[in-house]
Design a protein around this motif. Structure first.
Motif, PDB file in Angstrom:
ATOM      1  N   MET A 184       0.841  -1.206   0.000  1.00 58.82           N
ATOM      2  CA  MET A 184       0.000   0.000   0.000  1.00 58.82           C
ATOM      3  C   MET A 184       0.883   1.265   0.000  1.00 58.82           C
ATOM      4  O   MET A 184       2.002   1.249   0.519  1.00 58.82           O
ATOM      5  CB  MET A 184      -0.922   0.020   1.231  1.00 58.82           C
ATOM      6  CG  MET A 184      -1.956  -1.115   1.227  1.00 58.82           C
ATOM      7  SD  MET A 184      -3.006  -1.071   2.669  1.00 58.82           S
ATOM      8  CE  MET A 184      -3.806   0.491   2.382  1.00 58.82           C
ATOM      9  N   ILE A 185       0.333   2.311  -0.556  1.00 54.09           N
ATOM     10  CA  ILE A 185       1.065   3.575  -0.600  1.00 54.09           C
ATOM     11  C   ILE A 185       0.942   4.261   0.747  1.00 54.09           C
ATOM     12  O   ILE A 185      -0.151   4.478   1.255  1.00 54.09           O
ATOM     13  CB  ILE A 185       0.517   4.476  -1.712  1.00 54.09           C
ATOM     14  CG1 ILE A 185       0.634   3.770  -3.069  1.00 54.09           C
ATOM     15  CG2 ILE A 185       1.281   5.783  -1.741  1.00 54.09           C
ATOM     16  CD1 ILE A 185       0.033   4.526  -4.204  1.00 54.09           C
ATOM     17  N   SER A 186       2.060   4.587   1.286  1.00 52.43           N
ATOM     18  CA  SER A 186       2.049   5.227   2.596  1.00 52.43           C
ATOM     19  C   SER A 186       1.624   6.681   2.478  1.00 52.43           C
ATOM     20  O   SER A 186       1.654   7.284   1.395  1.00 52.43           O
ATOM     21  CB  SER A 186       3.439   5.126   3.222  1.00 52.43           C
ATOM     22  OG  SER A 186       4.375   5.829   2.423  1.00 52.43           O
ATOM     23  N   SER A 187       1.227   7.228   3.587  1.00 53.36           N
ATOM     24  CA  SER A 187       0.813   8.644   3.624  1.00 53.36           C
ATOM     25  C   SER A 187       1.983   9.573   3.304  1.00 53.36           C
ATOM     26  O   SER A 187       1.803  10.665   2.752  1.00 53.36           O
ATOM     27  CB  SER A 187       0.242   8.973   4.993  1.00 53.36           C
ATOM     28  OG  SER A 187       1.212   8.721   6.004  1.00 53.36           O
ATOM     29  N   ARG A 188       3.174   9.134   3.637  1.00 56.15           N
ATOM     30  CA  ARG A 188       4.359   9.953   3.340  1.00 56.15           C
ATOM     31  C   ARG A 188       4.567  10.081   1.841  1.00 56.15           C
ATOM     32  O   ARG A 188       4.870  11.174   1.333  1.00 56.15           O
ATOM     33  CB  ARG A 188       5.590   9.325   3.985  1.00 56.15           C
ATOM     34  CG  ARG A 188       6.858  10.161   3.805  1.00 56.15           C
ATOM     35  CD  ARG A 188       8.023   9.513   4.522  1.00 56.15           C
ATOM     36  NE  ARG A 188       9.228  10.319   4.326  1.00 56.15           N
ATOM     37  CZ  ARG A 188      10.413   9.986   4.836  1.00 56.15           C
ATOM     38  NH1 ARG A 188      10.530   8.855   5.559  1.00 56.15           N
ATOM     39  NH2 ARG A 188      11.455  10.749   4.623  1.00 56.15           N
ATOM     40  N   MET A 189       4.393   9.015   1.091  1.00 55.15           N
ATOM     41  CA  MET A 189       4.537   9.069  -0.356  1.00 55.15           C
ATOM     42  C   MET A 189       3.460   9.924  -0.986  1.00 55.15           C
ATOM     43  O   MET A 189       3.699  10.670  -1.947  1.00 55.15           O
ATOM     44  CB  MET A 189       4.502   7.654  -0.933  1.00 55.15           C
ATOM     45  CG  MET A 189       5.691   6.798  -0.518  1.00 55.15           C
ATOM     46  SD  MET A 189       5.615   5.156  -1.237  1.00 55.15           S
ATOM     47  CE  MET A 189       5.707   5.559  -2.960  1.00 55.15           C
ATOM     48  N   ILE A 190       2.252   9.827  -0.450  1.00 62.68           N
ATOM     49  CA  ILE A 190       1.162  10.667  -0.969  1.00 62.68           C
ATOM     50  C   ILE A 190       1.474  12.134  -0.747  1.00 62.68           C
ATOM     51  O   ILE A 190       1.257  12.986  -1.620  1.00 62.68           O
ATOM     52  CB  ILE A 190      -0.162  10.274  -0.293  1.00 62.68           C
ATOM     53  CG1 ILE A 190      -0.539   8.835  -0.684  1.00 62.68           C
ATOM     54  CG2 ILE A 190      -1.276  11.243  -0.673  1.00 62.68           C
ATOM     55  CD1 ILE A 190      -1.769   8.321   0.033  1.00 62.68           C
ATOM     56  N   LEU A 191       1.970  12.458   0.439  1.00 57.07           N
ATOM     57  CA  LEU A 191       2.334  13.851   0.736  1.00 57.07           C
ATOM     58  C   LEU A 191       3.442  14.341  -0.186  1.00 57.07           C
ATOM     59  O   LEU A 191       3.412  15.491  -0.666  1.00 57.07           O
ATOM     60  CB  LEU A 191       2.778  13.937   2.203  1.00 57.07           C
ATOM     61  CG  LEU A 191       3.159  15.344   2.694  1.00 57.07           C
ATOM     62  CD1 LEU A 191       1.948  16.290   2.576  1.00 57.07           C
ATOM     63  CD2 LEU A 191       3.640  15.287   4.135  1.00 57.07           C
ATOM     64  N   MET A 192       4.426  13.486  -0.470  1.00 58.02           N
ATOM     65  CA  MET A 192       5.515  13.882  -1.357  1.00 58.02           C
ATOM     66  C   MET A 192       5.008  14.115  -2.773  1.00 58.02           C
ATOM     67  O   MET A 192       5.418  15.065  -3.454  1.00 58.02           O
ATOM     68  CB  MET A 192       6.598  12.802  -1.368  1.00 58.02           C
ATOM     69  CG  MET A 192       7.369  12.695  -0.061  1.00 58.02           C
ATOM     70  SD  MET A 192       8.603  11.367  -0.083  1.00 58.02           S
ATOM     71  CE  MET A 192       9.632  11.915  -1.424  1.00 58.02           C
ATOM     72  N   ARG A 193       4.087  13.278  -3.237  1.00 56.15           N
ATOM     73  CA  ARG A 193       3.527  13.462  -4.585  1.00 56.15           C
ATOM     74  C   ARG A 193       2.735  14.766  -4.673  1.00 56.15           C
ATOM     75  O   ARG A 193       2.821  15.496  -5.652  1.00 56.15           O
ATOM     76  CB  ARG A 193       2.643  12.273  -4.943  1.00 56.15           C
ATOM     77  CG  ARG A 193       3.426  10.989  -5.209  1.00 56.15           C
ATOM     78  CD  ARG A 193       2.490   9.872  -5.624  1.00 56.15           C
ATOM     79  NE  ARG A 193       3.222   8.640  -5.886  1.00 56.15           N
ATOM     80  CZ  ARG A 193       2.646   7.510  -6.288  1.00 56.15           C
ATOM     81  NH1 ARG A 193       1.325   7.470  -6.453  1.00 56.15           N
ATOM     82  NH2 ARG A 193       3.379   6.438  -6.516  1.00 56.15           N
TER      83      ARG A 193
END
Length: 309
Positions: free
Chosen positions: A1-10
């Motif tokens: 699953m995509i972590s919240s950190r990766m979503i924030l970076m995107r």
């Protein structure tokens, strides 16, 4: 699953990309407003009905450029307000549009753009096939200057009037007694303004004629070029004629000068002149041309500490 950190970076990356893209578009739009001319808007100020005093009528050379300059400034103000003003489409004929571009020399060949420097056009004859053969300063013979003038002057026969009623008179023509040949930003304008105040210095012409480094390339022959140089200081020549001669030796003491401060270094077209063909460095420089026009020319050079300059 995509972590919240990766979503924030995107999301952060997308926001920054969008921000920079918007800045580029805004900067391009602002540059377009200020640099790209809108002919329809400019024609509002250059319409013949409203600017008949300076606009082209029958002779394309009878133009009041001072009035045209003020109108051109108004057109710049109009272009800068493009976002806030709505301009109506002007009913300008094709002939008017052509005259407008003739007025501003938009019809010149693109090759002449390389001879434009700080708004000055020169070098109109340098690409002619016979230029190197005809424009030879080594063959120039200076006139015999009058001994009764301190400034180098001579009498030239000039024809006035129409062909059926022409008459020939002698007109006094001069070349500068001294030159301020450099350097820019070294106090040359201050020296020029003080020299003008001397009662025996006649200086009614422009500060910088730029003959040896620019204007001479507008003429095929050296004689015509030097004649232009002499006519460019004609106002000062007329003032020299009015000077009261000294009682001791009956010598006219008034002199004039030229403060073309680029003369000392601006010689970019040296390969186009005879004597410099197939050379790695110029054999003939502006100093040689100055000596041909006036062998006794007094040279003033102003220098300055390079870092402060």
């Amino acid at each position: 699953m995509i972590s919240s950190r990766m979503i924030l970076m995107r999301k952060t990356k997308w926001i920054l990309t969008t921000k920079y893209l918007c800045l580029i578009i805004l900067f391009s739009f602002i540059m377009w407003i200020n640099l790209v001319p809108n002919v329809e808007e400019i024609h509002i100020f250059y319409n013949r009905e409203n600017a008949g005093k300076f606009y082209l009528n029958r002779n394309p050379f009878l133009v009041n450029y001072s009035h045209a300059e003020s109108q051109r400034n108004e057109s710049k103000v109009a272009r800068s307000g493009r976002l806030f003003q709505s301009f109506k489409r002007s009913n300008v004929s094709k002939f008017d549009s052509k005259d407008y571009h003739l007025l501003h020399r938009h019809n010149k060949a693109p090759v002449h753009k390389i001879f434009q420097s700080f708004g000055q056009d020169f070098g109109s004859q340098i690409n002619e096939p016979d230029f190197k053969k005809m424009h030879d300063f080594q063959l120039y013979l200076k006139p015999r200057y009058l001994n009764s003038y301190k400034n180098p002057c001579f009498l030239k026969n000039v024809t006035f009037g129409a062909h059926n009623a022409s008459r020939e008179i002698e007109r006094l023509q001069c070349v500068p007694f001294f030159m301020i040949v450099g350097f820019p930003k070294c106090g040359t304008t201050d020296l020029w303004s003080k020299l003008k105040q001397h009662p025996q210095v006649s200086w009614l012409h422009a500060k910088e004629i730029n003959f040896f480094n620019k204007k001479q390339y507008d003429y095929m022959t050296v004689d015509n070029a030097v004649d232009f140089y002499q006519r460019s200081i004609s106002a000062s020549t007329e003032q020299i004629k009015k000077c009261v001669p000294e009682k001791m030796n009956d010598l006219n003491p008034c002199i004039t000068g030229d403060a073309s401060v680029d003369t000392i270094f601006d010689n970019k077209f040296w390969r186009q002149l005879p004597g410099n063909d197939i050379k790695l460095e110029p054999v003939l420089t502006n100093a040689d041309y100055v000596h041909k026009v006036n062998p006794d020319m007094k040279i003033i050079v102003l220098v300055r500490e390079p870092v402060e300059r």
